[in-house]
Design a protein around this motif. Structure first.
Motif, short mmCIF file in Angstrom:
data_model
loop_
_atom_site.label_atom_id
_atom_site.label_comp_id
_atom_site.label_asym_id
_atom_site.label_seq_id
_atom_site.Cartn_x
_atom_site.Cartn_y
_atom_site.Cartn_z
N LEU A 71 -1.78 -1.45 -11.03
CA LEU A 71 -0.38 -1.22 -10.42
C LEU A 71 -0.28 -2.53 -9.13
N GLY A 72 -1.62 -2.72 -8.37
CA GLY A 72 -1.36 -3.64 -7.34
C GLY A 72 -1.01 -4.85 -7.79
N LEU A 82 -8.17 -3.37 -3.19
CA LEU A 82 -7.65 -2.66 -4.25
C LEU A 82 -8.50 -2.47 -5.49
N PRO A 100 3.71 1.87 -1.91
CA PRO A 100 4.07 2.19 -3.26
C PRO A 100 3.05 2.37 -3.97
N LEU A 101 1.66 1.93 -3.58
CA LEU A 101 0.55 2.24 -4.16
C LEU A 101 -0.23 3.60 -3.93
N ILE A 122 4.53 2.29 -13.40
CA ILE A 122 3.35 3.05 -13.68
C ILE A 122 3.52 3.73 -15.22
N CYS A 181 -5.84 1.56 -8.63
CA CYS A 181 -4.83 0.80 -7.98
C CYS A 181 -4.95 -0.80 -8.15
N THR A 215 2.59 -4.95 -8.50
CA THR A 215 3.27 -4.97 -7.58
C THR A 215 3.35 -6.29 -6.84
N THR A 264 1.09 6.03 -5.39
CA THR A 264 1.08 6.45 -6.60
C THR A 264 -0.23 6.47 -7.31
N TYR A 319 0.79 -1.34 -0.04
CA TYR A 319 -0.11 0.22 -0.17
C TYR A 319 0.89 1.32 0.03
N ASN A 378 8.33 0.94 -9.09
CA ASN A 378 7.13 1.62 -8.87
C ASN A 378 6.89 2.66 -10.17
#
Lengths: 305, 229, 192
Positions: free
Chosen positions: C118-119, C24, B107-108, C79, C115, C122, B110, B105, C75
């Motif tokens: 990207l979640g 998310l 890095p998120l 993105i 998210c 990641t 962003t 969470y 990151n």
């Protein structure tokens, strides 16, 4: 505004009369629970019913709705009490009933609008919140001895003990005889669709058979039969059509057995909540065209079946 | 106080109250619900959001005239991501336990809707100073909101408030724990509680104001009638 | 290996459902779940973008960032990859299929700051998933997200019809429903 509580088979009966009949059908299970687990079972039942009733009264006042007694809160309180362990401390039924009524019914606007079965929701909340209190079951007749519920120790009871309820378990879930009597009353009065308990029980038994487990033992242990007759048949939170209800019951059976066999826990209340959530989607694919049409048309369809 | 100052403070306070990012705009819900099991985590998350939001807001506002419309999304988001990465380094160095607890969470941040949302809605159209106050206000509103959620979840869910990394203390609050509040469902339950209360109160206030206006109107009307007679 | 992939798939849909367990993608979830068509559009686009981003970022991570010892830039790089990819897709769809753009394209810019995308990328990087694992995780996380969207959409359509109390309309009641699901999904935790 008049609230429809869904497609009851007894279209001519009012909610109060139906609910009182459900209470009548639950009485054998309650009596059996009190017989096996004694005075504390009675206390839990009374507190749960009072908790649900008082919460509903306050909630309807806040919502500015008529506070007439319709019996639905009583049914929720009674069902919740019957699926609690008899050793639960006395605050458990009160907290559970209040949460069930507020979170799973009143926030949605009251009877007929809730998505989830409030009693199942109340039990799930209690299980997740107070796991230690909710997971210990005393053996019938004894006060302090804590025994594992039948599921956790498969094969340790005779079929007869399981059938009569002489086993540890939730207050109203142990005595299968009493549950079946209640279920037969509901079916005879035309208040529930017999297809639901039938399909649910058969699905569970078939899966148990295929998995090489003892199907009869699975049928008679845990909360399966109680859920089949009293929770999977709730008007508001199950599908409208017969076809939808059969899908609902079969899905519930699959999920019940998957969690029993693969996780090793009794999660019927959780699975009832999950399937309740699927109901609008099941309806979407099983109700021909007219989702959301007024009652008249639903009832017309009902007569065709 | 000059009128410019008044409007700057207004940019700040709107984020806490009437434009609260969590309870009013419903943005940044993911992190508000995911990391609010402990207040300590919420504080660090809040600091992270304020830091990244304010810094990226300032840069975006400063370069707003030079960014072509078509590539603004990648440009804005890379600026934001740069500050998030930087904050990740700081957190890992100084608060390793919380860094681990925040997990993905951090890095998120962003893609926290608030950051991109403010860039798009405010920073790209406004000068640096109001943008700074706007970012600070929205960040503070977000932080207060998640602290509110985290307080309930930790106090009831664990029965105690415990700090390990930022400070070291434990305050016992309850003799029992409401387990569900530590679980994901707890985030939704507490969020629903706050949201419903705020909506209910604001609706009631609105109704009351309307009643007051009606009352006032009626009284003036009566007075006028009396005056005529 | 196959068992491992199955458990990743079940995990992504039931145990760690993005909406009901991991939190998310909630903004588009509550935004688009107000009716069936929006949910379908959003769901399809999310699955598509998730799978493609998973593939792209896995390639970038494995062949660029790890050899260069630059994983701390994940990151930022991820993105940018997602944003550029989505922008390209938007341009292509707009040019070649205006009708598709009209029905699904409106969701694209929102997906960059979703998210969930990207979640998942990641998570794949954090777990050091192999290519097949990353792909399965990306696909089934998207399917789980779409499943949650459609569930919520059917429920919200019904609730709109029933008429919930004034203070509960819209997102508040949706959050209550999500809490119910979140509790029910807890029973799946032991599955993997």
């Amino acid at each position: 505004m008049e609230v429809s509580i869904g497609p009851h088979i007894r279209g001519d009966w009012d909610t109060k009369r139906i609910m009182l009949c459900v209470v009548l059908a639950l009485i054998p299970s309650a009596v059996a629970g009190i017989y096996y687990f004694g005075y504390t079972a009675l206390e839990i039942i009374v507190l749960s019913v009072l908790g649900a009733q008082i919460t509903e009264l306050i909630g309807l006042k806040v919502l500015g709705k008529p506070t007439e007694f319709d019996g639905s809160a009583m049914v929720t309180g009674l069902i919740l009490a019957l699926i609690l362990p008899p050793s639960a401390p006395l605050w458990v039924p009160i907290v559970g009933a209040a949460f069930a009524m507020v979170f799973f019914k009143l926030l949605f606007g009251g009877l007929g609008k809730n998505i989830f079965n409030p009693a199942a929701g109340g039990r799930v909340f209690l299980l997740l919140s107070f796991a230690a209190v909710m997971a210990s079951f005393p053996a019938p007749g004894a006060d302090a001895v804590t025994a594992a519920s039948p599921l956790a120790s498969t094969g340790s009871y005779s079929y007869m003990d399981l059938f009569l309820g002489n086993v540890s378990g939730s207050i109203g879930e142990t005595c299968k005889l009493a549950i079946i009597i209640g279920g037969v009353i509901l079916i005879a009065l035309g208040l529930i669709d017999y297809a639901v308990p039938l399909v649910y029980a058969l699905t569970c038994m078939v899966i148990a058979l295929v998995a090489g487990a003892d199907s009869l033992y699975h049928l008679l242990s845990g909360g399966l039969l109680f859920a089949a007759f009293f929770m999977a048949t709730d008007y508001v939170t199950t599908p409208i059509t017969r076809r939808g209800r059969v899908i609902f019951a079969a899905g519930l059976g699959v999920l019940t057995m998957v969690t029993r066999l693969m996780v090793g826990t009794e999660s019927i209340s959780f699975m009832i909540l999950f399937m309740n959530g699927l109901v609008p989607m099941i309806d979407r694919f099983t109700v021909p065209r007219s989702f959301g049409q007024p009652k008249k048309e639903r009832r017309a369809r009902k007569n065709e079946q | 106080m000059s009128s410019e100052n008044v409007s700057l403070w207004d940019e700040f306070f709107k984020g806490i109250g009437r434009m609260n990012p969590v309870y009013v705009l419903l943005l940044g819900l993911c992190s508000s619900l995911a990391i609010t099991t402990r207040m300590e985590n919420a504080i660090v998350m809040g600091i992270g959001v304020i830091f990244c939001l304010v810094c990226s807001n300032i840069i975006i506002s400063a370069i707003r005239r030079f960014v072509p419309e078509d590539v603004r999304i990648p440009v804005f988001i890379s600026i934001i991501s740069g500050f998030v990465t930087l904050f990740g380094f700081i957190a890992r160095a100084y608060m390793p336990a919380i860094y681990v607890a925040l997990g993905i969470y951090l890095p998120l941040i962003t893609v926290n809707c608030n950051l991109y949302g403010r860039a798009e809605a405010f920073a790209q159209n406004n000068p640096v100073m109001p943008t700074f106050m706007d970012g600070l206000g929205i960040g503070a509103g977000y932080t207060l909101a998640i602290l509110g959620i985290a307080f309930v979840r930790e106090a009831l869910g664990f029965g105690e408030i415990m700090f390990q990394d930022l400070a070291q203390f434990t305050i016992k609050i309850l003799p029992f724990q409401v387990g569900v509040l530590q679980q994901p469902a707890g985030g939704y339950i507490v969020m629903a509680g706050y949201l419903i209360s705020f909506t209910y109160l604001s609706k009631r206030k609105e109704r009351k104001r309307k009643e007051d206006i009606a009352e006032e109107r009626k009284r003036t009307m009566e007075n006028r009638v009396k005056g005529v007679n | 290996m196959a068992g491992d992939l199955i458990s990743i798939a079940i995990g992504a849909i039931l145990v760690n459902n993005f909406v009901f367990a991991r939190f998310l993608g909630l903004c588009p979830f509550f935004g688009a779940s107000n009716n069936w068509n929006n949910s379908m559009g959003m769901g399809v686009m999310v699955i598509f973008v998730m799978v493609c981003s998973t593939v792209l970022s896995w390639l970038v991570d494995t062949f660029v960032l790890i050899p260069m010892n630059a994983r701390y830039l994940e990151n930022l790089v991820f993105i940018v990859v997602i944003a550029v990819f989505v922008q390209l897709v938007e341009m292509i769809i707009r040019k070649y299929s205006p009708s598709l753009y009209k029905s699904l394209g409106i969701w694209l810019p929102l997906i960059v700051v979703n998210c969930a995308v990207l979640g998942v990328v990641t998570i794949n990087a954090g777990e050091n998933y192999a290519f097949s694992q990353a792909l399965v995780n990306g696909l089934f996380s998207g399917i789980g997200f779409m499943f949650a969207l459609l569930l919520m959409a059917t429920i919200r359509e019904r609730l709109d019809l029933m008429g919930v109390p004034e203070s509960m309309k819209g997102v508040p009641i949706a959050i209550v429903v999500a809490a119910g699901f979140s509790m029910a999904f807890r029973a799946f935790v032991g599955l993997i």
